[in-house]
Design a protein around this motif. Structure first.
Motif, PDB file in Angstrom:
ATOM      1  N   HIS A 288     -53.213  51.824 -29.472  1.00  0.00           N
ATOM      2  CA  HIS A 288     -53.338  50.553 -30.192  1.00  0.00           C
ATOM      3  C   HIS A 288     -53.188  50.836 -31.683  1.00  0.00           C
ATOM      4  O   HIS A 288     -53.805  51.775 -32.199  1.00  0.00           O
ATOM      5  CB  HIS A 288     -54.709  49.923 -29.912  1.00  0.00           C
ATOM      6  CG  HIS A 288     -54.989  48.715 -30.765  1.00  0.00           C
ATOM      7  ND1 HIS A 288     -54.238  47.562 -30.683  1.00  0.00           N
ATOM      8  CD2 HIS A 288     -55.925  48.486 -31.733  1.00  0.00           C
ATOM      9  CE1 HIS A 288     -54.704  46.677 -31.553  1.00  0.00           C
ATOM     10  NE2 HIS A 288     -55.726  47.214 -32.207  1.00  0.00           N
ATOM     11  N   VAL A 289     -52.391  50.031 -32.370  1.00  0.00           N
ATOM     12  CA  VAL A 289     -52.220  50.200 -33.817  1.00  0.00           C
ATOM     13  C   VAL A 289     -52.978  49.079 -34.532  1.00  0.00           C
ATOM     14  O   VAL A 289     -52.665  47.898 -34.351  1.00  0.00           O
ATOM     15  CB  VAL A 289     -50.722  50.170 -34.205  1.00  0.00           C
ATOM     16  CG1 VAL A 289     -50.568  50.297 -35.717  1.00  0.00           C
ATOM     17  CG2 VAL A 289     -49.969  51.285 -33.494  1.00  0.00           C
TER      18      VAL A 289
ATOM     19  N   ILE B 156     -41.994  54.080 -42.817  1.00  0.00           N
ATOM     20  CA  ILE B 156     -43.031  54.801 -42.071  1.00  0.00           C
ATOM     21  C   ILE B 156     -43.010  54.268 -40.641  1.00  0.00           C
ATOM     22  O   ILE B 156     -43.205  53.063 -40.440  1.00  0.00           O
ATOM     23  CB  ILE B 156     -44.427  54.560 -42.698  1.00  0.00           C
ATOM     24  CG1 ILE B 156     -44.457  55.108 -44.132  1.00  0.00           C
ATOM     25  CG2 ILE B 156     -45.534  55.180 -41.852  1.00  0.00           C
ATOM     26  CD1 ILE B 156     -45.737  54.797 -44.892  1.00  0.00           C
ATOM     27  N   PRO B 157     -42.750  55.120 -39.640  1.00  0.00           N
ATOM     28  CA  PRO B 157     -42.747  54.614 -38.263  1.00  0.00           C
ATOM     29  C   PRO B 157     -44.157  54.202 -37.851  1.00  0.00           C
ATOM     30  O   PRO B 157     -45.102  54.965 -38.028  1.00  0.00           O
ATOM     31  CB  PRO B 157     -42.296  55.833 -37.427  1.00  0.00           C
ATOM     32  CG  PRO B 157     -41.970  56.904 -38.406  1.00  0.00           C
ATOM     33  CD  PRO B 157     -42.539  56.557 -39.724  1.00  0.00           C
ATOM     34  N   TRP B 158     -44.288  52.989 -37.360  1.00  0.00           N
ATOM     35  CA  TRP B 158     -45.643  52.498 -37.070  1.00  0.00           C
ATOM     36  C   TRP B 158     -45.695  51.479 -35.953  1.00  0.00           C
ATOM     37  O   TRP B 158     -46.758  51.134 -35.483  1.00  0.00           O
ATOM     38  CB  TRP B 158     -46.234  51.830 -38.319  1.00  0.00           C
ATOM     39  CG  TRP B 158     -45.571  50.503 -38.608  1.00  0.00           C
ATOM     40  CD1 TRP B 158     -44.332  50.315 -39.159  1.00  0.00           C
ATOM     41  CD2 TRP B 158     -46.063  49.198 -38.279  1.00  0.00           C
ATOM     42  NE1 TRP B 158     -44.028  48.975 -39.214  1.00  0.00           N
ATOM     43  CE2 TRP B 158     -45.076  48.268 -38.683  1.00  0.00           C
ATOM     44  CE3 TRP B 158     -47.239  48.714 -37.698  1.00  0.00           C
ATOM     45  CZ2 TRP B 158     -45.210  46.887 -38.516  1.00  0.00           C
ATOM     46  CZ3 TRP B 158     -47.377  47.341 -37.533  1.00  0.00           C
ATOM     47  CH2 TRP B 158     -46.378  46.445 -37.941  1.00  0.00           C
ATOM     48  N   ASP B 159     -44.502  50.970 -35.516  1.00  0.00           N
ATOM     49  CA  ASP B 159     -44.543  49.789 -34.653  1.00  0.00           C
ATOM     50  C   ASP B 159     -44.107  50.114 -33.227  1.00  0.00           C
ATOM     51  O   ASP B 159     -44.161  51.262 -32.801  1.00  0.00           O
ATOM     52  CB  ASP B 159     -43.728  48.657 -35.292  1.00  0.00           C
ATOM     53  CG  ASP B 159     -42.239  48.997 -35.385  1.00  0.00           C
ATOM     54  OD1 ASP B 159     -41.807  50.029 -34.815  1.00  0.00           O
ATOM     55  OD2 ASP B 159     -41.502  48.218 -36.024  1.00  0.00           O
ATOM     56  N   MET B 160     -43.642  49.093 -32.496  1.00  0.00           N
ATOM     57  CA  MET B 160     -43.317  49.311 -31.075  1.00  0.00           C
ATOM     58  C   MET B 160     -42.036  50.107 -30.861  1.00  0.00           C
ATOM     59  O   MET B 160     -41.710  50.440 -29.726  1.00  0.00           O
ATOM     60  CB  MET B 160     -43.272  47.975 -30.336  1.00  0.00           C
ATOM     61  CG  MET B 160     -44.660  47.389 -30.149  1.00  0.00           C
ATOM     62  SD  MET B 160     -44.665  46.012 -29.006  1.00  0.00           S
ATOM     63  CE  MET B 160     -46.231  45.253 -29.454  1.00  0.00           C
ATOM     64  N   ALA B 161     -41.331  50.440 -31.950  1.00  0.00           N
ATOM     65  CA  ALA B 161     -40.212  51.368 -31.805  1.00  0.00           C
ATOM     66  C   ALA B 161     -40.759  52.749 -31.440  1.00  0.00           C
ATOM     67  O   ALA B 161     -40.031  53.609 -30.940  1.00  0.00           O
ATOM     68  CB  ALA B 161     -39.405  51.438 -33.096  1.00  0.00           C
ATOM     69  N   VAL B 162     -42.033  52.972 -31.690  1.00  0.00           N
ATOM     70  CA  VAL B 162     -42.656  54.265 -31.383  1.00  0.00           C
ATOM     71  C   VAL B 162     -43.152  54.237 -29.936  1.00  0.00           C
ATOM     72  O   VAL B 162     -43.893  53.324 -29.540  1.00  0.00           O
ATOM     73  CB  VAL B 162     -43.855  54.535 -32.327  1.00  0.00           C
ATOM     74  CG1 VAL B 162     -44.550  55.841 -31.957  1.00  0.00           C
ATOM     75  CG2 VAL B 162     -43.402  54.538 -33.778  1.00  0.00           C
TER      76      VAL B 162
ATOM     77  N   THR C  31     -52.470  45.040 -33.853  1.00  0.00           N
ATOM     78  CA  THR C  31     -53.184  43.960 -34.537  1.00  0.00           C
ATOM     79  C   THR C  31     -52.560  43.786 -35.912  1.00  0.00           C
ATOM     80  O   THR C  31     -52.429  44.768 -36.647  1.00  0.00           O
ATOM     81  CB  THR C  31     -54.669  44.370 -34.766  1.00  0.00           C
ATOM     82  OG1 THR C  31     -55.344  44.408 -33.515  1.00  0.00           O
ATOM     83  CG2 THR C  31     -55.392  43.410 -35.678  1.00  0.00           C
ATOM     84  N   MET C  32     -52.140  42.588 -36.263  1.00  0.00           N
ATOM     85  CA  MET C  32     -51.715  42.346 -37.653  1.00  0.00           C
ATOM     86  C   MET C  32     -52.134  40.941 -38.086  1.00  0.00           C
ATOM     87  O   MET C  32     -52.090  40.012 -37.293  1.00  0.00           O
ATOM     88  CB  MET C  32     -50.222  42.616 -37.865  1.00  0.00           C
ATOM     89  CG  MET C  32     -49.252  41.786 -37.076  1.00  0.00           C
ATOM     90  SD  MET C  32     -47.555  42.410 -37.265  1.00  0.00           S
ATOM     91  CE  MET C  32     -47.033  41.586 -38.776  1.00  0.00           C
TER      92      MET C  32
END
Ligand code: 0PR
Length: 396
Positions: free
Chosen positions: A199-200, A220-226, A233-234
């Motif tokens: 979970h991010v 900065i890689p951080w989203d669902m591409a990872v 949560t945003m």
């Protein structure tokens, strides 16, 4: 309660009196908050939709359409794959609590019923207290692991904390007290290896990170591409520049939320996964309006301005002998031996900062309402409050 109703003018006068006691975003007096003055278009949208209730959206098909369009915008922003879904929520706390509930349900479904151990959530010691609430409400063990010198989760410690009872790993992209960004790719790999969801918590960073490249910063890689990122949560009510309340939980696989769905027979939803029943539509309309009005370009400009102002103010503080730290986002810590006294002193001078007692600092968050001009006026007062100096010694 008073027996007789008061005339409207008296009620309004009393309200204005109370409001005048508050500090204001528009005057840049509030410098430590993660909320901001909503964009004018968000205010207008909220007013238009103030009586609407998404708990029973059959009465408000127009608003329901806006919600679905807005969630689609967010899903696109986080590189979600086809079929991903989302919930519009009241803020970061609700997002994090639901993410933990979904992870616990997944864990239980795999483990089966019967006497089991307490599932745990692995997160850094910087985690927002919403995870403590989630742990309390859901009977989870929160495993807070140490951080490195930039206050990002220590990967070796995270790895060591994962065991057979782990149900979730959390990455924070924009920590509450420092603005640090956990290494999402490495945590995604760790989660994938252990067949766990990641979970991010991008409550703060979610409306900053997508716009970094256009703001001239390294992506900065951080989203669902990872790989491994199951949920994010945003919060529109932070850097989204929308009205309060406005949060979201974005989920890669809709099946993840299914165990949380509660049937809702007397309203026009079939089932609900969020905590709220009656749910304000105003926040959805406001978030939709500000996103449509600003577009990617507008958010690029906003993020660029906030980050550049942060950098310039950090340098100014340093030139004036202040000990400043903070991650790569818009959070600055000014260290002092007595954060509470500095907060109180600044409050008397008309400025509101937050304290970070754990790190011996006061916190400034350069939100959209915080102007360079206001920070220029604030600096001598900050210097005076932290390390009393005659004002003419302040370098601008
Ligand atoms: N996750 C992170 C990383 C957060 O920083 C926060 C809140 C949350 C989750 C929870 O979000 P909600 O408060 O929307 O439920 N961070 C801010 C903080 O504690 C919230 C805040 C906002 C505090 C305005 C003060 C303030 O004036 O700093």
């Amino acid at each position: 309660m008073n027996e007789k109703g008061l005339p409207l003018v008296r009620v309004l006068d009393a309200l204005r009196d109370a409001r005048s006691e508050d500090f204001s975003y528009s005057e840049s007096e509030v410098l430590g908050s993660m909320c901001t003055a909503p964009h004018e278009v968000a205010r207008e949208a909220a007013r238009l939709f103030e009586e609407t209730n998404l708990g029973d959206p059959g009465h408000f098909p127009g608003l329901r359409r806006l919600e679905s369009e807005y969630l689609d915008m967010l899903l696109e922003l986080v590189s979600a794959p086809e079929g991903a879904t989302g919930l519009f929520l009241s803020g970061g706390t609700e997002g994090n609590v639901i993410a933990c509930a979904a992870a616990r349900a997944r864990f239980r479904a795999r483990r089966g019923k019967g006497p089991g151990s307490v599932p745990n959530v692995v997160v850094s010691e910087e985690a927002h207290f919403s995870f403590d609430k989630a742990a309390r409400l859901l009977d989870l063990e929160l495993r807070r692991v140490p951080v490195d010198e930039e206050r990002r989760i220590d990967l070796a410690a995270a790895e060591a904390a994962v065991d057979d009872d782990t149900c979730l790993i959390v990455a924070i992209t924009g920590t509450t007290e420092y603005g640090a960004i956990d290494p999402v790719e490495r945590l995604g790999a760790l989660a994938t290896t252990h067949d766990l969801p990641l979970h991010v918590d991008a409550a703060l960073g979610g409306f900053i990170l997508p716009f970094l490249p256009a703001a001239g910063r390294a992506p900065i890689p951080w989203d669902m591409a990872v790989e491994g990122v199951a949920s994010i949560t945003m919060d529109p009510h932070k850097m989204g520049q929308s009205t309060i309340p406005g949060g979201s939980l974005l989920v890669r696989d809709p099946a993840y939320l299914e165990p949380l769905l509660i049937e809702t027979p007397y309203v026009t939803t079939k089932a609900q996964a969020g905590v709220l029943g009656t749910r304000p539509g105003a926040g959805v309309a406001a978030a939709w309006a500000v996103a449509r009005h600003l577009g990617r370009e507008g958010y690029h400009a906003l993020v660029t301005r906030c980050l550049e102002t942060t950098d310039r103010f950090r340098r100014l503080c340093e030139r004036n002998g202040l000990n400043v730290t903070g991650g790569p986002l818009n959070v600055l810590l000014v260290h002092t031996s007595d954060p509470a006294a500095v907060q109180e002193d600044l409050s008397k001078r008309g400025w509101r900062v937050n304290t970070v007692p754990r790190l011996g600092a006061v916190r400034i968050v350069v939100m959209p309402h915080v102007t360079e001009e206001a920070l220029g006026r604030f600096l001598p007062e900050l210097v005076a409050a932290v390390a009393p100096l005659p004002p003419n010694k302040v370098t601008s």
